[in-house]
Design a protein around this motif. Sequence first.
Motif, PDB file in Angstrom:
ATOM      1  N   GLY A  13      32.117 -27.475 -50.453  1.00  0.00           N
ATOM      2  CA  GLY A  13      31.370 -26.732 -49.307  1.00  0.00           C
ATOM      3  C   GLY A  13      31.939 -27.593 -48.003  1.00  0.00           C
ATOM      4  N   PHE A  14      31.678 -26.573 -46.990  1.00  0.00           N
ATOM      5  CA  PHE A  14      31.870 -26.956 -45.615  1.00  0.00           C
ATOM      6  C   PHE A  14      31.322 -26.009 -44.623  1.00  0.00           C
ATOM      7  N   ARG A  15      31.219 -26.697 -43.256  1.00  0.00           N
ATOM      8  CA  ARG A  15      30.558 -25.908 -42.168  1.00  0.00           C
ATOM      9  C   ARG A  15      31.349 -24.626 -41.829  1.00  0.00           C
ATOM     10  N   ALA A  16      32.553 -25.216 -41.622  1.00  0.00           N
ATOM     11  CA  ALA A  16      33.737 -24.285 -40.852  1.00  0.00           C
ATOM     12  C   ALA A  16      35.119 -24.572 -41.355  1.00  0.00           C
ATOM     13  N   ALA A  30      25.031 -21.943 -34.245  1.00  0.00           N
ATOM     14  CA  ALA A  30      25.799 -23.453 -33.518  1.00  0.00           C
ATOM     15  C   ALA A  30      25.833 -23.664 -32.074  1.00  0.00           C
ATOM     16  N   ASP A  31      25.057 -24.760 -31.741  1.00  0.00           N
ATOM     17  CA  ASP A  31      25.205 -24.981 -30.194  1.00  0.00           C
ATOM     18  C   ASP A  31      26.517 -25.451 -29.906  1.00  0.00           C
ATOM     19  N   LEU A  32      26.764 -25.929 -28.496  1.00  0.00           N
ATOM     20  CA  LEU A  32      27.973 -26.285 -27.936  1.00  0.00           C
ATOM     21  C   LEU A  32      28.393 -27.768 -28.609  1.00  0.00           C
ATOM     22  N   ALA A  33      27.260 -28.472 -28.753  1.00  0.00           N
ATOM     23  CA  ALA A  33      27.776 -29.971 -29.274  1.00  0.00           C
ATOM     24  C   ALA A  33      27.997 -29.723 -30.607  1.00  0.00           C
ATOM     25  N   GLU A  34      27.672 -28.580 -31.608  1.00  0.00           N
ATOM     26  CA  GLU A  34      28.037 -28.600 -32.789  1.00  0.00           C
ATOM     27  C   GLU A  34      29.443 -27.965 -33.006  1.00  0.00           C
ATOM     28  N   VAL A  35      29.664 -27.043 -31.927  1.00  0.00           N
ATOM     29  CA  VAL A  35      31.227 -26.555 -31.900  1.00  0.00           C
ATOM     30  C   VAL A  35      32.098 -27.706 -31.775  1.00  0.00           C
ATOM     31  N   VAL A  36      31.861 -28.384 -30.614  1.00  0.00           N
ATOM     32  CA  VAL A  36      32.787 -29.528 -30.423  1.00  0.00           C
ATOM     33  C   VAL A  36      33.008 -30.575 -31.460  1.00  0.00           C
ATOM     34  N   ARG A  37      31.897 -30.821 -31.946  1.00  0.00           N
ATOM     35  CA  ARG A  37      31.956 -31.833 -33.145  1.00  0.00           C
ATOM     36  C   ARG A  37      32.669 -31.102 -34.174  1.00  0.00           C
ATOM     37  N   LEU A  38      32.664 -30.083 -34.614  1.00  0.00           N
ATOM     38  CA  LEU A  38      33.582 -29.338 -35.616  1.00  0.00           C
ATOM     39  C   LEU A  38      34.846 -29.486 -35.443  1.00  0.00           C
ATOM     40  N   SER A  75      48.696 -27.331 -45.809  1.00  0.00           N
ATOM     41  CA  SER A  75      47.635 -28.332 -46.372  1.00  0.00           C
ATOM     42  C   SER A  75      46.321 -27.896 -45.998  1.00  0.00           C
ATOM     43  N   SER A  76      45.552 -28.230 -46.546  1.00  0.00           N
ATOM     44  CA  SER A  76      43.727 -28.406 -46.288  1.00  0.00           C
ATOM     45  C   SER A  76      43.266 -29.613 -46.510  1.00  0.00           C
ATOM     46  N   LEU A  77      42.306 -30.003 -45.733  1.00  0.00           N
ATOM     47  CA  LEU A  77      41.858 -31.383 -45.898  1.00  0.00           C
ATOM     48  C   LEU A  77      40.360 -31.190 -45.441  1.00  0.00           C
ATOM     49  N   TRP A  78      39.617 -31.671 -46.403  1.00  0.00           N
ATOM     50  CA  TRP A  78      38.001 -31.943 -46.086  1.00  0.00           C
ATOM     51  C   TRP A  78      37.953 -33.237 -45.546  1.00  0.00           C
ATOM     52  N   GLN A 116      28.099 -30.223 -43.871  1.00  0.00           N
ATOM     53  CA  GLN A 116      28.331 -30.299 -42.424  1.00  0.00           C
ATOM     54  C   GLN A 116      29.748 -30.692 -42.279  1.00  0.00           C
ATOM     55  N   GLY A 117      30.541 -30.768 -43.193  1.00  0.00           N
ATOM     56  CA  GLY A 117      31.900 -31.190 -42.952  1.00  0.00           C
ATOM     57  C   GLY A 117      32.789 -29.905 -42.662  1.00  0.00           C
ATOM     58  N   VAL A 118      33.913 -30.346 -42.546  1.00  0.00           N
ATOM     59  CA  VAL A 118      34.983 -29.148 -42.173  1.00  0.00           C
ATOM     60  C   VAL A 118      36.135 -29.125 -43.144  1.00  0.00           C
ATOM     61  N   LEU A 119      36.724 -27.911 -43.377  1.00  0.00           N
ATOM     62  CA  LEU A 119      38.024 -27.764 -43.894  1.00  0.00           C
ATOM     63  C   LEU A 119      39.120 -27.216 -42.964  1.00  0.00           C
ATOM     64  N   VAL A 120      39.901 -28.632 -42.780  1.00  0.00           N
ATOM     65  CA  VAL A 120      41.015 -28.631 -41.684  1.00  0.00           C
ATOM     66  C   VAL A 120      42.127 -27.855 -42.374  1.00  0.00           C
ATOM     67  N   ILE A 121      42.683 -27.068 -41.796  1.00  0.00           N
ATOM     68  CA  ILE A 121      44.040 -26.192 -42.012  1.00  0.00           C
ATOM     69  C   ILE A 121      45.150 -26.612 -41.227  1.00  0.00           C
TER      70      ILE A 121
END
Length: 466
Positions: free
Chosen positions: A195-198, A332-340, A143-146, A104-109
């Motif tokens: 692992g990551f959601r997106a 993914a609903d809208l709330a999920e996209v905004v959260r990510l 860089s990448s950041l979880w 449920q986390g993200v990988l930030v580039i």
Amino acid sequence: MTKRQPCPPAPGPLEAYAAQFDPLLGSLAQRRGLRAYLQGLLLPRDRNKTLTCLAGAEPVVGAQHGAVQGLQFFLSESPWDHEAVNQRRLELLLGDPATAPHDQGVLVIDDTGDRKDGRHTAHVARQYLGSVGKTDNGIVAVSSLWASERVYWPVHVAPYTPACRLPKGKRDPGFRTKPQLAVGLIDAARAAGIGFRAVVADCFYGDNEGFTQALGAAKVAYVLAVKPRKGTWAPADAVHTPQEAARQLAWTSPNQPGDWTPIQRRFRDGHTQTWWAADASLPAAGWGPGRRLRLVVATTDPARLPKLSTWYLVTNLAHPTRRRARAGFAPADLAEVVRLYGLRVWVEQGYKQVKGELGWADFQVRADRAIRRHWTLVCCAFCFCWRAWFAEHPAQPAPAEPQAAAPTGAARGETTGHQDEHVPRHGAVAGDAAPGARLAWPVGRAGALLAGVVDQAPTSPAWDAA
């Protein structure tokens, strides 16, 4: 079997952390070097984290001090593998329930640049630098950041080598664009079992078709910002940009929102804010709620679409009403996209900490390997801060979202660059940091923790180079 010489311990809880890297360091000098370097990085930010300051020597004449020379050799010449050290750091993060990644986390580039004089240092050239908001002489790293709502940490980092530093320029086999480097970092994170959601990134990466195509081919989910005025060929009477698509959405008032859905965002200081999100359609680009790619617009004001608090996001996460999600991604609903995408702000917070407190850009070495080693050790120091934080706050509840100032919502290219890196530290300083320390959370916790211990520690003699 030769018995390994015991190493003088590092101050306080740093020793238990440093000892887990000892199997990768073949000599006593290397183990002492690791401890001295991490200890110096974690001390309060009174001066730059140069080699003389890390060793506690006088900045000018102290360069010849034995301890300084030992650190210089450890960083530049001593035969240890920084990639193995980074892999061990990731293993420790994955093995600790407090910091372990989840789906449920993200990988930030992202990428960031810092000023450096001259041209003899590897990767340094005139290029755009986010830390100064303009083109200048300096070095850039991708860089990448979880990140999740509770914790975030750097994964991998790669220096960007401008074409002018290569013999054949952009035609050189060794040339890689920043998006190409980013794809390599994503592959490395997946290979490490993270692992990551997106994947999330700003519009520099979202507007790059090669980057999005590479992620699609690798079956990686993503939520990427695009520029509001990113143009697309279309008939004159059709919509051409994400911003025009957003203005086609129906909106009357909060009581009659039309196409917009309210999204409640909760920030670290406890306050909440209502945003509005909607699926927009840009047929000329192939974006829409029923298409392979969605265009999601999130804003604080659907009527005005303010520049600094409106996101235009492209994602391959399917709309919940689609019967079958492609590539195996859960809808993914809208709330999920905004959260990510909201989790992307952690990369800006991380810049404040590794640069403002841990000396990311303070290195005084020229070789590529030495620079990469310095960055690896900074990442180790940063992750130790989480270890120290959770040791004292094992049951700390997870906040909903990081606190973000309004400018962090703006896409790169719509402002004067990485202005987020200049945001003042209010709202990001640890509540339990020592008064006047000005140490960003969680560095404030570890910095304050170590400062008192190190001040009481005996002076260590210089070690032999190895």
